[in-house]
Design a protein around this motif. Sequence first.
Motif, mmCIF file in Angstrom:
data_model
loop_
_atom_site.group_PDB
_atom_site.id
_atom_site.type_symbol
_atom_site.label_atom_id
_atom_site.label_comp_id
_atom_site.label_asym_id
_atom_site.label_seq_id
_atom_site.Cartn_x
_atom_site.Cartn_y
_atom_site.Cartn_z
ATOM 1 N N THR A 97 30.463 44.270 33.029
ATOM 2 C CA THR A 97 31.519 44.532 34.004
ATOM 3 C C THR A 97 30.953 44.660 35.405
ATOM 4 N N VAL A 98 29.818 45.377 35.525
ATOM 5 C CA VAL A 98 29.177 45.527 36.833
ATOM 6 C C VAL A 98 28.714 44.176 37.365
ATOM 7 N N ALA A 99 28.124 43.355 36.467
ATOM 8 C CA ALA A 99 27.663 42.028 36.893
ATOM 9 C C ALA A 99 28.838 41.151 37.334
ATOM 10 N N ASP A 100 29.931 41.197 36.577
ATOM 11 C CA ASP A 100 31.119 40.418 36.951
ATOM 12 C C ASP A 100 31.692 40.901 38.282
ATOM 13 N N PHE A 101 31.681 42.216 38.481
ATOM 14 C CA PHE A 101 32.217 42.762 39.734
ATOM 15 C C PHE A 101 31.346 42.355 40.917
ATOM 16 N N ARG A 102 30.014 42.378 40.720
ATOM 17 C CA ARG A 102 29.118 41.957 41.808
ATOM 18 C C ARG A 102 29.282 40.473 42.111
ATOM 19 N N ASN A 103 29.411 39.669 41.054
ATOM 20 C CA ASN A 103 29.657 38.243 41.275
ATOM 21 C C ASN A 103 30.966 38.021 42.024
ATOM 22 N N LEU A 104 31.972 38.810 41.654
ATOM 23 C CA LEU A 104 33.255 38.708 42.348
ATOM 24 C C LEU A 104 33.111 39.104 43.813
ATOM 25 N N GLN A 105 32.349 40.165 44.082
ATOM 26 C CA GLN A 105 32.125 40.583 45.468
ATOM 27 C C GLN A 105 31.417 39.488 46.264
ATOM 28 N N GLU A 106 30.355 38.919 45.669
ATOM 29 C CA GLU A 106 29.608 37.867 46.374
ATOM 30 C C GLU A 106 30.487 36.639 46.603
ATOM 31 N N ARG A 107 31.237 36.250 45.565
ATOM 32 C CA ARG A 107 32.113 35.084 45.707
ATOM 33 C C ARG A 107 33.196 35.338 46.748
ATOM 34 N N THR A 108 33.750 36.540 46.744
ATOM 35 C CA THR A 108 34.774 36.882 47.731
ATOM 36 C C THR A 108 34.190 36.886 49.136
ATOM 37 N N ALA A 109 32.960 37.432 49.258
ATOM 38 C CA ALA A 109 32.316 37.453 50.580
ATOM 39 C C ALA A 109 32.062 36.029 51.086
ATOM 40 N N ARG A 110 31.626 35.136 50.165
ATOM 41 C CA ARG A 110 31.406 33.741 50.567
ATOM 42 C C ARG A 110 32.713 33.078 50.986
ATOM 43 N N GLU A 111 33.753 33.319 50.189
ATOM 44 C CA GLU A 111 35.039 32.705 50.517
ATOM 45 C C GLU A 111 35.578 33.229 51.847
ATOM 46 N N VAL A 112 35.414 34.531 52.086
ATOM 47 C CA VAL A 112 35.871 35.101 53.355
ATOM 48 C C VAL A 112 35.085 34.505 54.514
ATOM 49 N N LYS A 113 33.758 34.366 54.307
ATOM 50 C CA LYS A 113 32.924 33.790 55.361
ATOM 51 C C LYS A 113 33.299 32.333 55.630
ATOM 52 N N GLN A 114 33.506 31.584 54.547
ATOM 53 C CA GLN A 114 33.895 30.190 54.715
ATOM 54 C C GLN A 114 35.259 30.072 55.395
ATOM 55 N N ALA A 115 36.189 30.941 54.978
ATOM 56 C CA ALA A 115 37.506 30.913 55.617
ATOM 57 C C ALA A 115 37.397 31.261 57.101
ATOM 58 N N LYS A 116 36.489 32.188 57.417
ATOM 59 C CA LYS A 116 36.305 32.571 58.815
ATOM 60 C C LYS A 116 35.615 31.465 59.611
ATOM 61 N N ASP A 117 34.575 30.869 58.976
ATOM 62 C CA ASP A 117 33.802 29.841 59.688
ATOM 63 C C ASP A 117 34.600 28.558 59.888
ATOM 64 N N PHE A 118 35.446 28.229 58.911
ATOM 65 C CA PHE A 118 36.143 26.945 58.978
ATOM 66 C C PHE A 118 37.647 27.105 59.174
ATOM 67 N N ALA A 119 38.034 28.266 59.703
ATOM 68 C CA ALA A 119 39.453 28.479 59.982
ATOM 69 C C ALA A 119 39.956 27.531 61.072
ATOM 70 N N ILE A 120 39.053 27.155 61.997
ATOM 71 C CA ILE A 120 39.458 26.269 63.114
ATOM 72 C C ILE A 120 39.116 24.810 62.822
ATOM 73 N N GLN A 121 38.870 24.479 61.546
ATOM 74 C CA GLN A 121 38.444 23.128 61.217
ATOM 75 C C GLN A 121 39.489 22.086 61.636
ATOM 76 N N LYS A 122 40.733 22.340 61.280
ATOM 77 C CA LYS A 122 41.790 21.386 61.653
ATOM 78 C C LYS A 122 41.941 21.303 63.165
ATOM 79 N N PHE A 123 41.898 22.465 63.821
ATOM 80 C CA PHE A 123 42.000 22.483 65.274
ATOM 81 C C PHE A 123 40.811 21.762 65.910
ATOM 82 N N ALA A 124 39.615 21.947 65.324
ATOM 83 C CA ALA A 124 38.417 21.316 65.870
ATOM 84 C C ALA A 124 38.495 19.799 65.729
#
Length: 238
Positions: A97-124
């Motif tokens: 459960t701890v490993a799954d939760f950490r994987n979820l945290q890392e995956r969520t952090a990556r997705e948030v970062k990607q969403a933040k980094d490429f939020a202006i992709q269409k505008f760019a």
Amino acid sequence: MLRTALTRSSRALASSARVAAQRPVASQIFQMQAARTAAPQMRSAARWYSAEAEGEKKAEEGAEKKEGEDDAVAALKKQLEAKDAEAREWKDKCLRTVADFRNLQERTAREVKQAKDFAIQKFAKDLVESVDNFDRALSVVPEEKLKSEEQSEHLKDLVNLYEGLKMTETILLQTLQKHGLERINPDGEVFNPNEHEATFMAPMPDKEHNTVFHIQQKGFKLNGRVLRPAQVGVVKNK
């Protein structure tokens, strides 16, 4: 003579009576002595039999008690093994459960970062067309007119216009770079299929093989990801 014989007879009878009277007394005395002698032995034997019986009883009770204790210990061991197995199972579940939760945290952090980094992709993508227009406008001005010594009014206006467009383009590119948008200008570089798109190939004896010698359209990258590959002409000498 008769008197003498009677006296002897009476004496003999008295003696016999005394002997007969003394025999039961002696027998009783012997029996009493024998009883006194045998009494300690009998008491000792009785104590021995009693002690042996008590020892056997205690041994039986001890064996029963030990058997009961062994059964209780066996039952406790069985319960302990079951609890250990259950504890290992819960530990494994917790670790998973701890490993799954950490994987979820890392995956969520990556997705948030990607969403933040490429939020202006269409505008760019829409904005790079305007940057291309600046580049096209600047490229149509002949370089010899910019370096001409003639100081006519029309030429001055052209130079001022060029410098104004160039300054605007520079400020725009700097602003876009702050938000992760960079322009790809691969002139003279080795062809990179990940960032360049070869529109044509031509032999160039004075240039190295597989290098870019012409830029048809510059490319752009957004936070390290290719937003639009550069369209280039590549040297092919082999």
